[in-house]
Scaffold this motif. Structure first.
Motif, PDB file in Angstrom:
ATOM      1  N   LEU A 194      -2.330  -2.218  -8.860  1.00 25.88           N
ATOM      2  CA  LEU A 194      -1.129  -2.255  -9.755  1.00 25.88           C
ATOM      3  C   LEU A 194      -1.685  -1.993 -11.147  1.00 25.88           C
ATOM      4  CD1 LEU A 194       1.959  -2.914 -10.437  1.00 25.88           C
ATOM      5  CD2 LEU A 194       1.514  -5.200 -10.219  1.00 25.88           C
ATOM      6  N   LYS A 195      -2.451  -2.851 -11.730  1.00 24.09           N
ATOM      7  CA  LYS A 195      -2.782  -2.663 -13.112  1.00 24.09           C
ATOM      8  C   LYS A 195      -3.423  -1.251 -13.279  1.00 24.09           C
ATOM      9  CE  LYS A 195      -5.859  -4.282 -16.887  1.00 24.09           C
ATOM     10  NZ  LYS A 195      -6.702  -5.354 -16.937  1.00 24.09           N
ATOM     11  N   SER A 196      -3.905  -0.555 -12.506  1.00 21.36           N
ATOM     12  CA  SER A 196      -4.469   0.860 -12.420  1.00 21.36           C
ATOM     13  C   SER A 196      -3.290   1.764 -12.624  1.00 21.36           C
ATOM     14  CB  SER A 196      -5.699   1.264 -11.078  1.00 21.36           C
ATOM     15  OG  SER A 196      -6.620   0.502 -11.248  1.00 21.36           O
ATOM     16  N   LEU A 197      -2.528   1.832 -11.873  1.00 25.04           N
ATOM     17  CA  LEU A 197      -1.142   2.271 -11.849  1.00 25.04           C
ATOM     18  C   LEU A 197      -0.247   2.274 -13.281  1.00 25.04           C
ATOM     19  CD1 LEU A 197       0.372   1.925  -8.221  1.00 25.04           C
ATOM     20  CD2 LEU A 197      -0.683   4.015  -9.209  1.00 25.04           C
ATOM     21  N   GLN A 198      -0.334   0.982 -13.534  1.00 29.37           N
ATOM     22  CA  GLN A 198       0.346   0.781 -15.034  1.00 29.37           C
ATOM     23  C   GLN A 198      -0.336   1.562 -16.199  1.00 29.37           C
ATOM     24  OE1 GLN A 198       0.261  -3.406 -14.149  1.00 29.37           O
ATOM     25  NE2 GLN A 198       2.663  -3.756 -14.397  1.00 29.37           N
ATOM     26  N   LYS A 236       9.763   3.278 -10.842  1.00 32.39           N
ATOM     27  CA  LYS A 236      10.483   2.348 -10.075  1.00 32.39           C
ATOM     28  C   LYS A 236       9.890   1.924  -8.741  1.00 32.39           C
ATOM     29  CE  LYS A 236      14.680   5.325 -10.568  1.00 32.39           C
ATOM     30  NZ  LYS A 236      15.325   6.351 -10.195  1.00 32.39           N
ATOM     31  N   LEU A 237       8.707   2.779  -8.503  1.00 27.96           N
ATOM     32  CA  LEU A 237       7.893   2.283  -7.338  1.00 27.96           C
ATOM     33  C   LEU A 237       7.049   1.118  -7.808  1.00 27.96           C
ATOM     34  CD1 LEU A 237       7.385   5.790  -5.927  1.00 27.96           C
ATOM     35  CD2 LEU A 237       8.353   3.833  -4.710  1.00 27.96           C
ATOM     36  N   ILE A 238       6.601   1.498  -9.095  1.00 27.66           N
ATOM     37  CA  ILE A 238       5.553   0.386  -9.598  1.00 27.66           C
ATOM     38  C   ILE A 238       6.144  -1.010 -10.323  1.00 27.66           C
ATOM     39  CG2 ILE A 238       3.905  -0.150 -12.011  1.00 27.66           C
ATOM     40  CD1 ILE A 238       3.436   2.961 -12.041  1.00 27.66           C
ATOM     41  N   THR A 239       7.288  -0.781 -10.624  1.00 28.09           N
ATOM     42  CA  THR A 239       8.181  -2.033 -10.757  1.00 28.09           C
ATOM     43  C   THR A 239       8.467  -2.723  -9.356  1.00 28.09           C
ATOM     44  OG1 THR A 239       9.278  -1.232 -12.856  1.00 28.09           O
ATOM     45  CG2 THR A 239      10.553  -3.000 -11.662  1.00 28.09           C
ATOM     46  N   LEU A 252       6.578  -2.567  -6.677  1.00 26.58           N
ATOM     47  CA  LEU A 252       5.146  -3.073  -6.416  1.00 26.58           C
ATOM     48  C   LEU A 252       4.963  -4.236  -7.177  1.00 26.58           C
ATOM     49  CD1 LEU A 252       2.351  -2.900  -5.047  1.00 26.58           C
ATOM     50  CD2 LEU A 252       1.712  -1.391  -6.585  1.00 26.58           C
ATOM     51  N   ALA A 253       4.951  -4.446  -8.267  1.00 24.74           N
ATOM     52  CA  ALA A 253       4.679  -5.518  -9.448  1.00 24.74           C
ATOM     53  C   ALA A 253       5.703  -6.729  -8.843  1.00 24.74           C
ATOM     54  CB  ALA A 253       5.103  -5.253 -10.761  1.00 24.74           C
ATOM     55  N   GLY A 254       7.011  -6.338  -8.454  1.00 26.68           N
ATOM     56  CA  GLY A 254       7.658  -7.542  -8.019  1.00 26.68           C
ATOM     57  C   GLY A 254       7.044  -8.092  -6.641  1.00 26.68           C
ATOM     58  N   LEU A 255       6.794  -7.409  -5.708  1.00 25.35           N
ATOM     59  CA  LEU A 255       6.258  -7.771  -4.426  1.00 25.35           C
ATOM     60  C   LEU A 255       5.032  -8.513  -4.618  1.00 25.35           C
ATOM     61  CD1 LEU A 255       6.301  -7.786  -1.157  1.00 25.35           C
ATOM     62  CD2 LEU A 255       5.323  -5.468  -1.466  1.00 25.35           C
ATOM     63  N   VAL A 256       3.997  -7.943  -5.142  1.00 28.11           N
ATOM     64  CA  VAL A 256       2.628  -8.385  -5.556  1.00 28.11           C
ATOM     65  C   VAL A 256       2.808  -9.919  -6.203  1.00 28.11           C
ATOM     66  CG1 VAL A 256       0.559  -8.148  -6.655  1.00 28.11           C
ATOM     67  CG2 VAL A 256       1.469  -6.462  -5.352  1.00 28.11           C
ATOM     68  N   THR A 257       3.687  -9.873  -7.247  1.00 28.46           N
ATOM     69  CA  THR A 257       3.826 -11.223  -7.983  1.00 28.46           C
ATOM     70  C   THR A 257       4.448 -12.353  -7.186  1.00 28.46           C
ATOM     71  OG1 THR A 257       3.759  -9.735 -10.162  1.00 28.46           O
ATOM     72  CG2 THR A 257       4.656 -12.338 -10.157  1.00 28.46           C
ATOM     73  N   ALA A 258       5.465 -11.961  -6.512  1.00 26.60           N
ATOM     74  CA  ALA A 258       6.212 -13.101  -5.574  1.00 26.60           C
ATOM     75  C   ALA A 258       5.362 -13.213  -4.348  1.00 26.60           C
ATOM     76  CB  ALA A 258       7.556 -12.415  -5.196  1.00 26.60           C
ATOM     77  N   SER A 259       4.762 -12.661  -3.860  1.00 25.19           N
ATOM     78  CA  SER A 259       3.932 -12.812  -2.716  1.00 25.19           C
ATOM     79  C   SER A 259       2.454 -13.202  -2.964  1.00 25.19           C
ATOM     80  CB  SER A 259       3.920 -11.571  -1.887  1.00 25.19           C
ATOM     81  OG  SER A 259       3.200 -10.549  -2.154  1.00 25.19           O
ATOM     82  N   ALA A 260       2.001 -13.205  -3.919  1.00 25.98           N
ATOM     83  CA  ALA A 260       0.335 -13.394  -4.206  1.00 25.98           C
ATOM     84  C   ALA A 260       0.210 -14.798  -3.719  1.00 25.98           C
ATOM     85  CB  ALA A 260       0.344 -13.474  -5.665  1.00 25.98           C
ATOM     86  N   VAL A 295       0.875  -1.143   0.065  1.00 23.72           N
ATOM     87  CA  VAL A 295       0.112  -0.117   0.069  1.00 23.72           C
ATOM     88  C   VAL A 295       0.739   1.207   0.133  1.00 23.72           C
ATOM     89  CG1 VAL A 295      -1.404   1.495   1.407  1.00 23.72           C
ATOM     90  CG2 VAL A 295      -2.035  -1.121   1.030  1.00 23.72           C
ATOM     91  N   HIS A 296       1.965   1.170   0.911  1.00 20.76           N
ATOM     92  CA  HIS A 296       2.950   2.485   0.642  1.00 20.76           C
ATOM     93  C   HIS A 296       3.449   2.682  -0.952  1.00 20.76           C
ATOM     94  CE1 HIS A 296       2.931   3.732   4.922  1.00 20.76           C
ATOM     95  NE2 HIS A 296       3.081   2.347   5.335  1.00 20.76           N
ATOM     96  N   LEU A 297       3.874   1.419  -1.472  1.00 23.68           N
ATOM     97  CA  LEU A 297       4.303   1.459  -2.690  1.00 23.68           C
ATOM     98  C   LEU A 297       3.205   2.183  -3.637  1.00 23.68           C
ATOM     99  CD1 LEU A 297       6.681  -1.715  -2.773  1.00 23.68           C
ATOM    100  CD2 LEU A 297       7.473   0.465  -3.129  1.00 23.68           C
ATOM    101  N   LEU A 298       2.089   1.435  -3.559  1.00 19.65           N
ATOM    102  CA  LEU A 298       1.021   2.040  -4.267  1.00 19.65           C
ATOM    103  C   LEU A 298       0.943   3.481  -4.079  1.00 19.65           C
ATOM    104  CD1 LEU A 298      -1.847  -0.526  -4.920  1.00 19.65           C
ATOM    105  CD2 LEU A 298      -2.334   2.080  -4.677  1.00 19.65           C
ATOM    106  N   SER A 299       0.691   4.005  -2.954  1.00 21.18           N
ATOM    107  CA  SER A 299       0.420   5.381  -2.612  1.00 21.18           C
ATOM    108  C   SER A 299       1.694   6.319  -3.206  1.00 21.18           C
ATOM    109  CB  SER A 299       0.352   5.543  -1.150  1.00 21.18           C
ATOM    110  OG  SER A 299      -0.778   4.756  -0.640  1.00 21.18           O
ATOM    111  N   ALA A 300       2.673   5.933  -2.983  1.00 22.43           N
ATOM    112  CA  ALA A 300       4.151   6.683  -3.219  1.00 22.43           C
ATOM    113  C   ALA A 300       4.086   6.678  -5.030  1.00 22.43           C
ATOM    114  CB  ALA A 300       5.112   6.176  -2.809  1.00 22.43           C
ATOM    115  N   ALA A 301       3.745   5.584  -5.542  1.00 20.92           N
ATOM    116  CA  ALA A 301       3.396   5.633  -6.996  1.00 20.92           C
ATOM    117  C   ALA A 301       2.481   6.450  -7.626  1.00 20.92           C
ATOM    118  CB  ALA A 301       3.495   4.374  -7.515  1.00 20.92           C
ATOM    119  N   ALA A 302       1.328   6.494  -7.081  1.00 18.28           N
ATOM    120  CA  ALA A 302       0.286   7.290  -7.342  1.00 18.28           C
ATOM    121  C   ALA A 302       0.485   8.914  -7.046  1.00 18.28           C
ATOM    122  CB  ALA A 302      -1.090   7.008  -6.492  1.00 18.28           C
TER     123      ALA A 302
END
Length: 128
Positions: A97-101, A69-72, A74-82, A42-49
């Motif tokens: 994440l998709k909305s940010l992308q 950088k922040l979106i990448t 976030l993508a790594g964290l979400v993908t790895a931890s899903a 959520v912190h990565l998402l907020s900072a990217a937004a």
């Protein structure tokens, strides 16, 4: 009514009393992993937004390089931890994440090739 009296100043000896951190913070070992992962996401998402300028129109904080950088990350964290945090927690993070992308693609003057946008090496190409 609360007591608004200021705390006493440190003693003149120069050795202020150390705060009791045990009462001020929660022991990190007691925090479930899913809570740590989602909080970081959520912190990565907020900072990217904010760096995409989504916080307000004509934002002075817009910085697409930082957002990438922040979106990448976030993508790594979400993908790895899903698989570790369950779909209940991962699905909303994937949606964010998709909305940010997509917002990044819309904000970019020069479009990335499909699959080359921020985080797309982890998520695959993102289309509207």
């Amino acid at each position: 009514m609360t007591d608004a009296t200021p705390s006493p100043a440190p003693e003149a000896s120069g050795s202020p009393e150390a705060p009791d951190y045990d009462t001020l913070t929660r022991d990190i070992a007691d925090v479930p992993a899913v809570e740590v992962i989602t909080t970081v996401a959520v912190h990565l998402l907020s900072a990217a937004a904010v760096n995409l300028g989504l916080d307000k129109p004509d934002s002075e904080h817009k910085d697409l390089d930082e957002a990438r950088k922040l979106i990448t990350a976030l993508a790594g964290l979400v993908t790895a931890s899903a698989t570790e945090i369950s779909s209940f927690h991962a699905a909303p993070l994937r949606d964010g994440l998709k909305s940010l992308q997509l917002a990044f693609r819309e904000a970019s003057v020069v479009q990335d090739e499909p699959g080359q946008g921020p985080g797309e090496k982890f998520t695959g190409p993102v289309y509207a």
